[in-house]
Each structure stands twice: as structure tokens, then as C-alpha cells.
Design a protein around this motif. Structure first.
Motif, PDB file in Angstrom:
ATOM      1  N   THR A   1      18.374 -15.105 -19.836  1.00  0.00           N
ATOM      2  CA  THR A   1      17.847 -15.467 -18.650  1.00  0.00           C
ATOM      3  C   THR A   1      16.589 -16.478 -18.969  1.00  0.00           C
ATOM      4  O   THR A   1      15.930 -17.081 -18.199  1.00  0.00           O
ATOM      5  CB  THR A   1      17.272 -14.325 -17.974  1.00  0.00           C
TER       6      THR A   1
ATOM      7  N   ASP B   1       1.831 -15.641 -18.704  1.00  0.00           N
ATOM      8  CA  ASP B   1       2.631 -14.923 -19.282  1.00  0.00           C
ATOM      9  C   ASP B   1       4.071 -15.089 -19.760  1.00  0.00           C
ATOM     10  O   ASP B   1       4.757 -14.496 -20.534  1.00  0.00           O
ATOM     11  CB  ASP B   1       2.975 -13.759 -18.068  1.00  0.00           C
TER      12      ASP B   1
ATOM     13  N   ARG C   1      11.035 -16.936 -12.232  1.00  0.00           N
ATOM     14  CA  ARG C   1      10.583 -15.667 -12.068  1.00  0.00           C
ATOM     15  C   ARG C   1       9.453 -15.667 -11.497  1.00  0.00           C
ATOM     16  O   ARG C   1       8.559 -14.677 -11.303  1.00  0.00           O
ATOM     17  CB  ARG C   1      10.357 -15.057 -13.569  1.00  0.00           C
TER      18      ARG C   1
ATOM     19  N   GLY D   1      18.711  -8.197 -23.156  1.00  0.00           N
ATOM     20  CA  GLY D   1      17.280  -8.384 -23.700  1.00  0.00           C
ATOM     21  C   GLY D   1      17.240  -9.641 -24.770  1.00  0.00           C
ATOM     22  O   GLY D   1      16.149  -9.649 -25.544  1.00  0.00           O
ATOM     23  N   ILE D   2      18.121 -10.248 -25.141  1.00  0.00           N
ATOM     24  CA  ILE D   2      18.296 -11.284 -26.236  1.00  0.00           C
ATOM     25  C   ILE D   2      17.719 -12.490 -26.022  1.00  0.00           C
ATOM     26  O   ILE D   2      17.280 -13.327 -26.765  1.00  0.00           O
ATOM     27  CB  ILE D   2      19.941 -11.539 -26.712  1.00  0.00           C
TER      28      ILE D   2
HETATM   29  N1  LIG Z   1       6.024 -13.496 -23.212  1.00  0.00           N
HETATM   30  C1  LIG Z   1       6.953 -12.934 -24.032  1.00  0.00           C
HETATM   31  N2  LIG Z   1       6.719 -13.042 -25.404  1.00  0.00           N
HETATM   32  C2  LIG Z   1       7.747 -12.600 -26.213  1.00  0.00           C
HETATM   33  N3  LIG Z   1       9.039 -12.117 -25.682  1.00  0.00           N
HETATM   34  C3  LIG Z   1       9.255 -11.768 -24.409  1.00  0.00           C
HETATM   35  C4  LIG Z   1       8.175 -12.399 -23.474  1.00  0.00           C
HETATM   36  N4  LIG Z   1       8.642 -12.111 -22.251  1.00  0.00           N
HETATM   37  C5  LIG Z   1       9.831 -11.503 -22.348  1.00  0.00           C
HETATM   38  N5  LIG Z   1      10.182 -11.301 -23.624  1.00  0.00           N
HETATM   39  C6  LIG Z   1      11.426 -10.859 -24.381  1.00  0.00           C
HETATM   40  O1  LIG Z   1      12.412 -11.328 -23.726  1.00  0.00           O
HETATM   41  C7  LIG Z   1      13.414 -10.263 -23.713  1.00  0.00           C
HETATM   42  C8  LIG Z   1      14.352 -10.777 -22.397  1.00  0.00           C
HETATM   43  O2  LIG Z   1      15.005 -11.874 -22.571  1.00  0.00           O
HETATM   44  P1  LIG Z   1      15.778 -12.050 -21.031  1.00  0.00           P
HETATM   45  O3  LIG Z   1      15.347 -11.525 -20.038  1.00  0.00           O
HETATM   46  O4  LIG Z   1      16.058 -13.566 -21.128  1.00  0.00           O
HETATM   47  O5  LIG Z   1      17.002 -11.271 -21.734  1.00  0.00           O
HETATM   48  P2  LIG Z   1      18.697 -11.492 -21.239  1.00  0.00           P
HETATM   49  O6  LIG Z   1      19.544 -11.983 -22.339  1.00  0.00           O
HETATM   50  O7  LIG Z   1      18.809 -12.271 -19.935  1.00  0.00           O
HETATM   51  O8  LIG Z   1      19.207  -9.773 -21.083  1.00  0.00           O
HETATM   52  P3  LIG Z   1      20.051  -9.198 -19.815  1.00  0.00           P
HETATM   53  O9  LIG Z   1      21.325  -9.479 -20.499  1.00  0.00           O
HETATM   54  O10 LIG Z   1      19.889  -7.847 -19.777  1.00  0.00           O
HETATM   55  O11 LIG Z   1      19.812  -9.983 -18.484  1.00  0.00           O
HETATM   56  C9  LIG Z   1      13.006  -9.121 -23.911  1.00  0.00           C
HETATM   57  O12 LIG Z   1      13.000  -8.720 -25.183  1.00  0.00           O
HETATM   58  C10 LIG Z   1      11.369  -9.154 -23.729  1.00  0.00           C
HETATM   59  O13 LIG Z   1      10.775  -8.552 -24.736  1.00  0.00           O
END
Ligand SMILES: Nc1ncnc2c1ncn2[C@@H]1O[C@H](COP(=O)(O)OP(=O)(O)OP(=O)(O)O)[C@@H](O)[C@H]1O
Ligand SMILES: [Mg+2]
Length: 117
Positions: A43, A65, A59, A39-40
Motif C-alpha cells: 500500500t 509522517d 491516506r 506490512g511489506i
Molecule cells: N514513515 C514510515 N517509515 C518507515 N516505515 C514505515 C513508515 N510508515 C509505515 N511504515 C511501515 O510500512 C509498513 C506497512 O506498509 P504497507 O501498509 O504498505 O503494507 P502492506 O504490504 O500494504 O500490508 P497489508 O498486506 O497488511 O495491507 C509497516 O511495516 C510500517 O512499519
């Protein structure tokens, strides 16, 4: 054998994109890994890169969005792309209230993201 073309990003800048209010990355190596907690935003960076070519992004999310929650609604992704010794600047993003994303190549507005192909 088909010609093979490689492209590398030397710079990536995000503004109000997903969880990034502002992110400016400079890449100096040919291979980059993004490492961090769930979630950092790893992606999200790949999704930003996916907007540097034609289409709706990896996506396939509605453009509105993609804008940062509690941001202005507009968002942008820009890069410096190095390909076969040439440097190309690409910018794309959404202007708040508009349906389609805008694309700019070397400072010139282009009609559609298809031009990025
Ligand atoms: N439109 C948005 N505005 C603000 N934050 C967002 C938005 N869309 C997604 N997020 C935040 O982005 C984060 C997810 O980012 P991402 O999917 O890049 O994580 P990740 O590092 O790939 O995680 P994982 O290791 O679980 O795949 C979540 O904290 C979510 O709340
Ligand atoms: Mg992920």
C-alpha cells in the motif's frame, strides 16, 4: 461517449518514502500486481503513486509522517508517465522543515499539486 485517456507509469522511484530508503521500479506491462506479506510495503507504493496527482495522498497523512522513520525527514516520489504517446516526468516530495510538498513537471517547479490535474 466521453473521451477516455489512459496513462501508464513506466518508472517509479521512491526516496525515503515510508519503509523505502530507495526503490526504483521499471514497469513494462500495462497491468501490475504487487504481492507480498502483510506490512511489506504494497500500500505504501500505491500511496506514493497517489502523490502523483493533486491532493494529500490516499491516506491523507501529514506530509511529515510519510518520510521514512530514521530517514532525513525529506522524501520524494518521481515517475515517468506515458500518456497518449507523450512522456512526462513528474517529481514531488517534501523538503525537511517545509510544510507543503513541492511538485515538478518536466523539470519545472509548479506552484501547487493542482497543476498535476
Ligand atoms: N514513515 C514510515 N517509515 C518507515 N516505515 C514505515 C513508515 N510508515 C509505515 N511504515 C511501515 O510500512 C509498513 C506497512 O506498509 P504497507 O501498509 O504498505 O503494507 P502492506 O504490504 O500494504 O500490508 P497489508 O498486506 O497488511 O495491507 C509497516 O511495516 C510500517 O512499519
Ligand atoms: Mg496494504
Amino acid at each position: 461517449m466521453a473521451d477516455r485517456t489512459s496513462a501508464a507509469l513506466s518508472r517509479l522511484t521512491l526516496t525515503d518514502f515510508r519503509n523505502y530508503e530507495h526503490l526504483d521500479l521499471a514497469f513494462s506491462k500495462p497491468l501490475i500486481a504487487f504481492v507480498g506479506d502483510n506490512g511489506i510495503g504494497k500500500t505504501n507504493i500505491l500511496e506514493a503513486i497517489s502523490f502523483l496527482t493533486a491532493g494529500r495522498g490516499l491516506r491523507r497523512a501529514p506530509f511529515a509522517d510519510v518520510g521514512r522513520v530514521s530517514g532525513p525527514g525529506s522524501w520524494s516520489v518521481s515517475t515517468i508517465l506515458n500518456q497518449n504517446g507523450d512522456e512526462t516526468r513528474i517529481g514531488t516530495g517534501l523538503t525537511s522543515g517545509e510544510a507543503g510538498r513541492r511538485v515538478r513537471i518536466d523539470g519545472e517547479d509548479v506552484r501547487s499539486s493542482e497543476n498535476l490535474l
